[in-house]
Write a protein that holds these residues in place. Structure first.
Motif, PDB file in Angstrom:
ATOM      1  N   ASP A 244      53.845  62.585  55.250  1.00  0.00           N
ATOM      2  CA  ASP A 244      54.137  61.489  56.094  1.00  0.00           C
ATOM      3  C   ASP A 244      53.274  61.500  57.317  1.00  0.00           C
ATOM      4  O   ASP A 244      53.665  62.175  58.184  1.00  0.00           O
ATOM      5  N   ASP A 245      52.088  60.958  57.144  1.00  0.00           N
ATOM      6  CA  ASP A 245      50.896  61.340  58.216  1.00  0.00           C
ATOM      7  C   ASP A 245      51.510  60.620  59.579  1.00  0.00           C
ATOM      8  O   ASP A 245      51.163  61.223  60.704  1.00  0.00           O
ATOM      9  N   GLU A 246      52.227  59.388  59.570  1.00  0.00           N
ATOM     10  CA  GLU A 246      52.787  58.837  60.788  1.00  0.00           C
ATOM     11  C   GLU A 246      53.541  59.686  61.337  1.00  0.00           C
ATOM     12  O   GLU A 246      53.428  59.936  62.866  1.00  0.00           O
ATOM     13  N   LYS A 247      54.596  60.385  60.803  1.00  0.00           N
ATOM     14  CA  LYS A 247      55.500  61.425  61.479  1.00  0.00           C
ATOM     15  C   LYS A 247      54.655  62.570  62.237  1.00  0.00           C
ATOM     16  O   LYS A 247      55.011  63.182  63.024  1.00  0.00           O
ATOM     17  N   LEU A 249      51.682  62.605  63.302  1.00  0.00           N
ATOM     18  CA  LEU A 249      51.138  62.200  64.411  1.00  0.00           C
ATOM     19  C   LEU A 249      51.967  62.352  65.564  1.00  0.00           C
ATOM     20  O   LEU A 249      51.808  62.725  66.655  1.00  0.00           O
ATOM     21  N   ASP A 250      53.178  62.028  65.411  1.00  0.00           N
ATOM     22  CA  ASP A 250      54.374  61.912  66.346  1.00  0.00           C
ATOM     23  C   ASP A 250      54.717  63.187  66.758  1.00  0.00           C
ATOM     24  O   ASP A 250      54.904  63.666  67.856  1.00  0.00           O
ATOM     25  N   ARG A 262      44.013  59.864  63.534  1.00  0.00           N
ATOM     26  CA  ARG A 262      43.911  59.492  62.218  1.00  0.00           C
ATOM     27  C   ARG A 262      42.713  59.172  61.825  1.00  0.00           C
ATOM     28  O   ARG A 262      41.822  58.736  62.491  1.00  0.00           O
ATOM     29  N   GLY A 266      41.921  56.118  57.141  1.00  0.00           N
ATOM     30  CA  GLY A 266      43.621  56.144  57.041  1.00  0.00           C
ATOM     31  C   GLY A 266      44.238  57.086  56.118  1.00  0.00           C
ATOM     32  O   GLY A 266      45.309  57.203  55.966  1.00  0.00           O
ATOM     33  N   LEU A 269      44.367  63.149  58.353  1.00  0.00           N
ATOM     34  CA  LEU A 269      44.460  63.068  59.746  1.00  0.00           C
ATOM     35  C   LEU A 269      43.293  64.320  60.144  1.00  0.00           C
ATOM     36  O   LEU A 269      43.187  65.263  59.225  1.00  0.00           O
TER      37      LEU A 269
END
Ligand SMILES: Nc1ncnc2c1ncn2[C@@H]1O[C@H](COP(=O)(O)OP(=O)(O)OP(=O)(O)O)[C@@H](O)[C@H]1O
Ligand SMILES: [Mg+2]
Length: 330
Positions: A244-247, A249-250, A262, A266, A269
């Motif tokens: 989960d790249d979005e998480k 990043l967080d 990113r 896309g 990372l």
């Protein structure tokens, strides 16, 4: 006025160049460069295509005349000592050249005859050290690039050099050949020989050299020891994919010494971090329930620095600044 017959001091540097410059057809190839190579040091010259490496080495070997600057080899200058300024200096630039219709050994015999002295007695050991093996009995016309490279090194060793100048000695060599050349260079340096070699490959230079000059557009973008270069290097860059790249990043946002972004496509990372910081990040991802799927080094710390210093592309000689022209003595 210096006495032309005076001997150089015993501890003179193998190479001491100051403000060395050369242009071709108005374009700057070497733009006023300082270079010092001490005895027993392995000095790497790295830079992108057109940076001026071959031109610099050619000036040291007496193949290209500098427009400006001074050059001392073991304390001797061409002006004061003539051809003797290059006693104990051997090497080649670009591809070493030989008579194609003679065998490797016959080429060495010819060169030893020209060099005189006891060069002939060194043929056997030079051939052995260079690892040419049975190919020495074959005509050079049929040699591969790597075999020519090895013969070039053998030819240099005939002169029993105290300064060995090698222009991209490992280009065209297979991995075993690269390892052989590296071992040979280290052994010669251990015997007190100064070795100056050029390369495109920062990582190769890191493993082999004590000192390094990074050239860009005819200038030294860095000149110092390998340790000093490492100190200046930024964090290496890694490519990371997770569940989960979005998480992921967080998780990264709250930490310093870590830059996560990113990739343009896309799909992954990019992570810039020193080793310890990277370890912490990977552990934090696991704690947050995010699986690391791939983590690969994209650019080593030294390569990153190299790209930072050289702009990452070939040198543009036309945009190189004017060298300060000083008269070449002699
Ligand atoms: N004999 C020559 N005549 C004209 N221009 C030259 C000559 N030799 C070199 N140059 C120019 O001088 C600049 C430096 O070239 P040089 O061969 O020294 O670079 P290099 O760092 O060895 O590059 P590479 O990594 O491609 O071997 C380049 O712009 C090149 O075109
Ligand atoms: Mg070159």
């Amino acid at each position: 006025m210096a006495d032309a017959s005076s001997e150089a001091p015993a501890v003179a540097a193998a190479v001491e160049a100051r403000g060395l410059a050369r242009r071709f057809d108005g374009a700057v190839a070497v733009a006023g460069l300082d270079l010092t190579v001490g005895p027993g040091r392995v000095h790497g010259l790295v830079g992108p295509n057109g940076a001026g490496k071959t031109t610099l080495l050619s000036m040291l070997l007496g193949l290209v005349r500098p427009d400006a600057g001074t050059l001392r080899l073991f304390g001797r200058t061409h002006g004061e000592h003539g051809a003797r300024a290059r006693d104990g200096v051997a090497g080649f630039v670009e591809a070493p050249r030989f008579y194609p219709y003679l065998t490797g050994r016959a080429n060495l015999e010819l060169l030893a005859g020209l060099d005189g002295g006891d060069a002939r007695s060194r043929i056997a050991s030079a051939l052995e050290v260079s690892g040419l093996g049975d190919a020495a009995k074959a005509k050079v016309g049929g040699y591969s690039v790597g075999m020519r490279q090895r013969l070039g090194i053998a030819a240099s060793l005939l002169r029993d050099p105290r300064l060995l100048i090698l222009d991209e000695p490992t280009s065209g060599l297979d991995p075993a050949g690269m390892r052989d050349v590296a071992a040979l260079v280290r052994r010669l340096a251990g015997d007190g020989v100064a070795v100056l070699l050029s390369s495109h490959d920062m990582d190769e230079v890191e493993g082999l050299c004590d000192d390094v000059t990074i050239m860009h557009a005819g200038r030294a973008a860095f000149d110092g020891t390998m340790a000093e270069l490492r100190d200046r290097a930024p964090a290496p860059e890694f490519l990371l994919t997770t569940s989960d790249d979005e998480k992921a990043l967080d998780v990264a946002t709250s930490s310093d010494g870590l830059v996560v972004a990113r990739e343009a496509d896309g799909e992954a990372l990019s992570v810039r971090a020193a080793r310890e910081r990277l370890d912490e990040y990977v552990i934090a991802l696991g704690r947050a329930g995010i699986a690391v799927r791939t983590l690969a080094l994209r650019t080593s710390a030294l390569k990153s620095l190299f790209f930072d210093l050289t702009g990452g592309g070939p040198a543009d000689a036309a945009t190189a600044a004017e060298p300060t022209l000083e008269k070449v003595p002699g």
